[in-house]
Design a protein around this motif. Structure first.
Motif, PDB file in Angstrom:
ATOM      1  N   LEU A  43       0.850  -1.213   0.042  1.00 23.69           N
ATOM      2  CA  LEU A  43       0.000   0.127  -0.107  1.00 23.69           C
ATOM      3  C   LEU A  43       0.915   1.312   0.054  1.00 23.69           C
ATOM      4  O   LEU A  43       1.952   1.343   0.369  1.00 23.69           O
ATOM      5  N   THR A  44       0.300   2.206  -0.573  1.00 22.51           N
ATOM      6  CA  THR A  44       0.809   3.835  -0.335  1.00 22.51           C
ATOM      7  C   THR A  44       0.488   4.226   0.903  1.00 22.51           C
ATOM      8  O   THR A  44      -0.578   3.897   1.619  1.00 22.51           O
ATOM      9  N   PRO A  45       1.092   5.318   1.536  1.00 21.07           N
ATOM     10  CA  PRO A  45       0.693   5.961   2.566  1.00 21.07           C
ATOM     11  C   PRO A  45      -0.700   6.334   2.576  1.00 21.07           C
ATOM     12  O   PRO A  45      -1.353   6.161   3.577  1.00 21.07           O
ATOM     13  N   GLU A  46      -1.200   6.785   1.357  1.00 21.74           N
ATOM     14  CA  GLU A  46      -2.853   7.250   1.136  1.00 21.74           C
ATOM     15  C   GLU A  46      -3.750   5.781   1.500  1.00 21.74           C
ATOM     16  O   GLU A  46      -4.580   6.053   2.208  1.00 21.74           O
ATOM     17  N   GLN A  47      -3.263   4.824   1.053  1.00 20.54           N
ATOM     18  CA  GLN A  47      -3.985   3.415   1.148  1.00 20.54           C
ATOM     19  C   GLN A  47      -3.747   3.222   2.573  1.00 20.54           C
ATOM     20  O   GLN A  47      -5.091   2.558   3.015  1.00 20.54           O
ATOM     21  N   ILE A  48      -2.753   3.217   3.147  1.00 20.54           N
ATOM     22  CA  ILE A  48      -2.935   2.816   4.653  1.00 20.54           C
ATOM     23  C   ILE A  48      -3.707   3.594   5.324  1.00 20.54           C
ATOM     24  O   ILE A  48      -4.412   3.090   6.096  1.00 20.54           O
ATOM     25  N   ALA A  49      -3.629   4.854   5.063  1.00 19.93           N
ATOM     26  CA  ALA A  49      -4.788   5.918   5.606  1.00 19.93           C
ATOM     27  C   ALA A  49      -6.288   5.404   5.436  1.00 19.93           C
ATOM     28  O   ALA A  49      -7.235   5.538   6.544  1.00 19.93           O
ATOM     29  N   ASP A  50      -6.279   5.063   4.231  1.00 16.44           N
ATOM     30  CA  ASP A  50      -7.724   4.723   3.655  1.00 16.44           C
ATOM     31  C   ASP A  50      -8.283   3.557   4.677  1.00 16.44           C
ATOM     32  O   ASP A  50      -9.115   3.072   5.015  1.00 16.44           O
ATOM     33  N   GLY A  51      -7.192   2.441   4.616  1.00 15.37           N
ATOM     34  CA  GLY A  51      -7.535   1.068   5.364  1.00 15.37           C
ATOM     35  C   GLY A  51      -7.779   1.442   6.714  1.00 15.37           C
ATOM     36  O   GLY A  51      -8.604   0.623   7.559  1.00 15.37           O
ATOM     37  N   THR A  52      -7.085   2.238   7.425  1.00 13.20           N
ATOM     38  CA  THR A  52      -7.164   2.506   8.860  1.00 13.20           C
ATOM     39  C   THR A  52      -8.611   2.997   8.917  1.00 13.20           C
ATOM     40  O   THR A  52      -9.482   2.506   9.860  1.00 13.20           O
ATOM     41  N   ARG A  53      -8.983   4.081   8.169  1.00 11.17           N
ATOM     42  CA  ARG A  53     -10.368   4.523   8.248  1.00 11.17           C
ATOM     43  C   ARG A  53     -11.556   3.350   7.875  1.00 11.17           C
ATOM     44  O   ARG A  53     -12.652   3.743   8.503  1.00 11.17           O
ATOM     45  N   CYS A  54     -11.155   2.596   7.053  1.00 17.20           N
ATOM     46  CA  CYS A  54     -12.109   1.307   6.735  1.00 17.20           C
ATOM     47  C   CYS A  54     -12.359   0.657   7.987  1.00 17.20           C
ATOM     48  O   CYS A  54     -13.558   0.155   8.282  1.00 17.20           O
ATOM     49  N   ALA A  55     -11.104   0.325   8.640  1.00 13.31           N
ATOM     50  CA  ALA A  55     -11.453  -0.527   9.825  1.00 13.31           C
ATOM     51  C   ALA A  55     -12.219   0.152  11.071  1.00 13.31           C
ATOM     52  O   ALA A  55     -12.995  -0.461  11.602  1.00 13.31           O
ATOM     53  N   ILE A  56     -12.043   1.373  10.957  1.00 12.56           N
ATOM     54  CA  ILE A  56     -12.663   2.201  12.091  1.00 12.56           C
ATOM     55  C   ILE A  56     -14.401   2.222  11.786  1.00 12.56           C
ATOM     56  O   ILE A  56     -15.100   1.770  12.565  1.00 12.56           O
ATOM     57  N   ALA A  57     -14.556   2.463  10.304  1.00 13.46           N
ATOM     58  CA  ALA A  57     -15.970   2.433   9.956  1.00 13.46           C
ATOM     59  C   ALA A  57     -16.798   1.017  10.146  1.00 13.46           C
ATOM     60  O   ALA A  57     -17.818   1.038  10.478  1.00 13.46           O
ATOM     61  N   ALA A  58     -15.776  -0.049  10.044  1.00 12.34           N
ATOM     62  CA  ALA A  58     -16.376  -1.246  10.163  1.00 12.34           C
ATOM     63  C   ALA A  58     -16.641  -1.739  11.553  1.00 12.34           C
ATOM     64  O   ALA A  58     -17.023  -2.779  12.005  1.00 12.34           O
ATOM     65  N   GLY A  59     -16.037  -0.836  12.668  1.00 14.31           N
ATOM     66  CA  GLY A  59     -16.150  -1.159  13.877  1.00 14.31           C
ATOM     67  C   GLY A  59     -15.101  -1.908  14.578  1.00 14.31           C
ATOM     68  O   GLY A  59     -15.373  -2.426  15.874  1.00 14.31           O
ATOM     69  N   ALA A  60     -13.947  -2.022  13.679  1.00  9.91           N
ATOM     70  CA  ALA A  60     -12.873  -3.044  14.545  1.00  9.91           C
ATOM     71  C   ALA A  60     -12.233  -2.555  15.541  1.00  9.91           C
ATOM     72  O   ALA A  60     -12.160  -1.230  15.853  1.00  9.91           O
ATOM     73  N   ASP A  61     -11.528  -3.150  16.258  1.00  9.04           N
ATOM     74  CA  ASP A  61     -10.941  -2.787  17.443  1.00  9.04           C
ATOM     75  C   ASP A  61      -9.324  -2.346  17.144  1.00  9.04           C
ATOM     76  O   ASP A  61      -8.752  -1.409  17.833  1.00  9.04           O
ATOM     77  N   PHE A  62      -8.674  -2.934  16.374  1.00  9.62           N
ATOM     78  CA  PHE A  62      -7.180  -2.503  16.023  1.00  9.62           C
ATOM     79  C   PHE A  62      -7.208  -2.504  14.523  1.00  9.62           C
ATOM     80  O   PHE A  62      -8.039  -3.337  13.850  1.00  9.62           O
ATOM     81  N   ILE A  63      -6.282  -1.890  13.990  1.00  8.13           N
ATOM     82  CA  ILE A  63      -5.758  -1.859  12.617  1.00  8.13           C
ATOM     83  C   ILE A  63      -4.251  -2.516  12.687  1.00  8.13           C
ATOM     84  O   ILE A  63      -3.324  -2.355  13.813  1.00  8.13           O
ATOM     85  N   LYS A  64      -3.893  -3.411  11.798  1.00  7.48           N
ATOM     86  CA  LYS A  64      -2.690  -4.263  11.749  1.00  7.48           C
ATOM     87  C   LYS A  64      -2.173  -4.116  10.502  1.00  7.48           C
ATOM     88  O   LYS A  64      -2.595  -4.332   9.656  1.00  7.48           O
ATOM     89  N   SER A  65      -0.760  -4.163  10.572  1.00  6.34           N
ATOM     90  CA  SER A  65      -0.054  -3.681   9.561  1.00  6.34           C
ATOM     91  C   SER A  65      -0.018  -5.073   8.237  1.00  6.34           C
ATOM     92  O   SER A  65      -0.068  -4.704   7.218  1.00  6.34           O
ATOM     93  N   SER A  66       0.479  -6.110   8.965  1.00  2.85           N
ATOM     94  CA  SER A  66       0.924  -7.134   8.201  1.00  2.85           C
ATOM     95  C   SER A  66       0.387  -8.417   8.581  1.00  2.85           C
ATOM     96  O   SER A  66       0.410  -8.634   9.635  1.00  2.85           O
ATOM     97  N   THR A  67       0.695  -9.466   7.531  1.00  3.27           N
ATOM     98  CA  THR A  67       0.440 -10.982   8.025  1.00  3.27           C
ATOM     99  C   THR A  67       1.778 -11.534   8.311  1.00  3.27           C
ATOM    100  O   THR A  67       1.701 -12.688   9.044  1.00  3.27           O
TER     101      THR A  67
END
Length: 243
Positions: A145-169
Motif C-alpha cells: 500500500l501507499t501511505p494514502e492507502q494505509i490511511a484509507d485502510g485504517t479509516r475503513c477498519a474504524i468504519a467497520a467497527g474493528a478494535d485494531f488496525i494491523k500492518s501485516s500478515t
C-alpha cells in the motif's frame, strides 16, 4: 497506548504484554506448536496468534494463564466471500474463548479505491466477533500500500467497527517485506486519530525497533517465535536456549 514509562524502563513482563507471539507456520508439528505456545505463556505475552486448526491444541494450554488466544481468519489472503468470513468467525468464537481475531482485509479492493466494499466486507465479521466479546484486528498488508492507502485502510477498519488496525500478515511474497516500520505505524496512528488501536506486525526483530514502537505509543505487536526472546532482551545464549 502512550505510557509515561519508557520501554527501556519496563520489566520483561511489562514488555511481554505488548506481544502477540506468532505460531503460524503451516508446517509446524503438534509438538512444535505446543513448544512455542508454552514459551509464549511462560513469557507472559498478551496472546498466542495461531491458525484455527491449532485451537484444540493451544486452547487448553492457556486456561488459567495471563495469555489469551488470538486466531487468524481468512489468512493470509483475505479473499473469501463476506459471508464465508463471518461464518468462520462465528464458528471460532462460538466454540472457543478467543481474546482476539485477526482478519485480513481485501487489500486488492482497498488498492482499487473501493472503500465501501472493504467496509461492508469487514462489518459482518466484526459483528460476529463482538457478540462473543472477541476483539477484531484488521490486517491491511501495508507492504502493498501507499501511505494514502494505509490511511484509507485504517479509516475503513474504524468504519467497520474493528478494535485494531494491523500492518501485516508476515507472509508477503513478491515484494520486499518491510512490515511494521516506524513510518507505517505512524501512518496508521495518524489516520486512526485515537479511534482505533494499532498493532504492528512484520519484521519486528530487534529490541531497538521494539522499544521505538512502544515509545511511539503502539498498542500491540506481532512478533515471531524466534524474535520474542530477542526483543525481550534475553542474552544470545538465553535466546538460543529458547529457540
Amino acid at each position: 497506548m502512550k505510557t509515561s514509562k519508557k520501554a527501556a524502563e519496563m520489566t520483561e513482563r511489562e514488555l511481554a504484554r505488548y506481544i502477540d507471539q506468532s505460531v503460524l507456520k503451516p508446517e509446524f508439528t503438534v509438538d512444535e506448536i505446543k513448544k512455542y505456545a508454552q514459551e509464549d505463556i511462560d513469557f507472559g505475552c498478551a496472546t498466542i496468534c495461531i491458525n484455527p486448526a491449532s485451537l484444540p491444541i493451544v486452547a487448553p494450554m492457556v486456561e488459567g494463564t495471563d495469555t489469551g488466544l488470538c486466531v487468524v481468519c481468512d489468512f493470509p489472503f483475505g479473499l473469501a466471500t463476506t459471508e464465508a468470513k463471518a461464518l468462520l468467525a462465528e464458528e471460532y468464537c462460538s466454540k472457543w474463548n478467543i481474546e482476539d481475531l485477526d482478519i485480513v482485509a481485501n487489500y486488492g479492493r482497498l488498492r482499487s479505491g473501493d472503500l465501501d466494499f472493504v467496509i461492508a466486507d469487514l462489518k459482518p465479521t466484526v459483528e460476529a466477533c463482538h457478540k462473543y466479546g472477541t476483539k477484531v484486528k484488521v490486517i491491511i498488508e501495508t507492504d502493498f500500500l501507499t501511505p494514502e492507502q494505509i490511511a484509507d485502510g485504517t479509516r475503513c477498519a474504524i468504519a467497520a467497527g474493528a478494535d485494531f488496525i494491523k500492518s501485516s500478515t508476515g507472509f508477503v511474497t513478491g515484494v520486499p517485506s518491510v512490515g511494521a516500520t516506524n513510518e507505517v505505524v505512524a501512518a496508521m496512528m495518524e489516520a486512526g486519530e485515537g479511534k482505533i488501536k494499532v498493532k504492528g506486525s512484520g519484521a519486528i526483530r530487534t529490541q531497538e525497533h521494539f522499544f521505538e514502537l512502544i515509545d511511539m505509543g503502539i498498542d500491540r505487536m506481532g512478533v515471531g517465535y524466534r524474535s520474542t526472546p530477542i526483543v525481550l532482551g534475553m542474552t544470545p545464549e538465553e535466546a538460543k536456549h529458547q529457540a
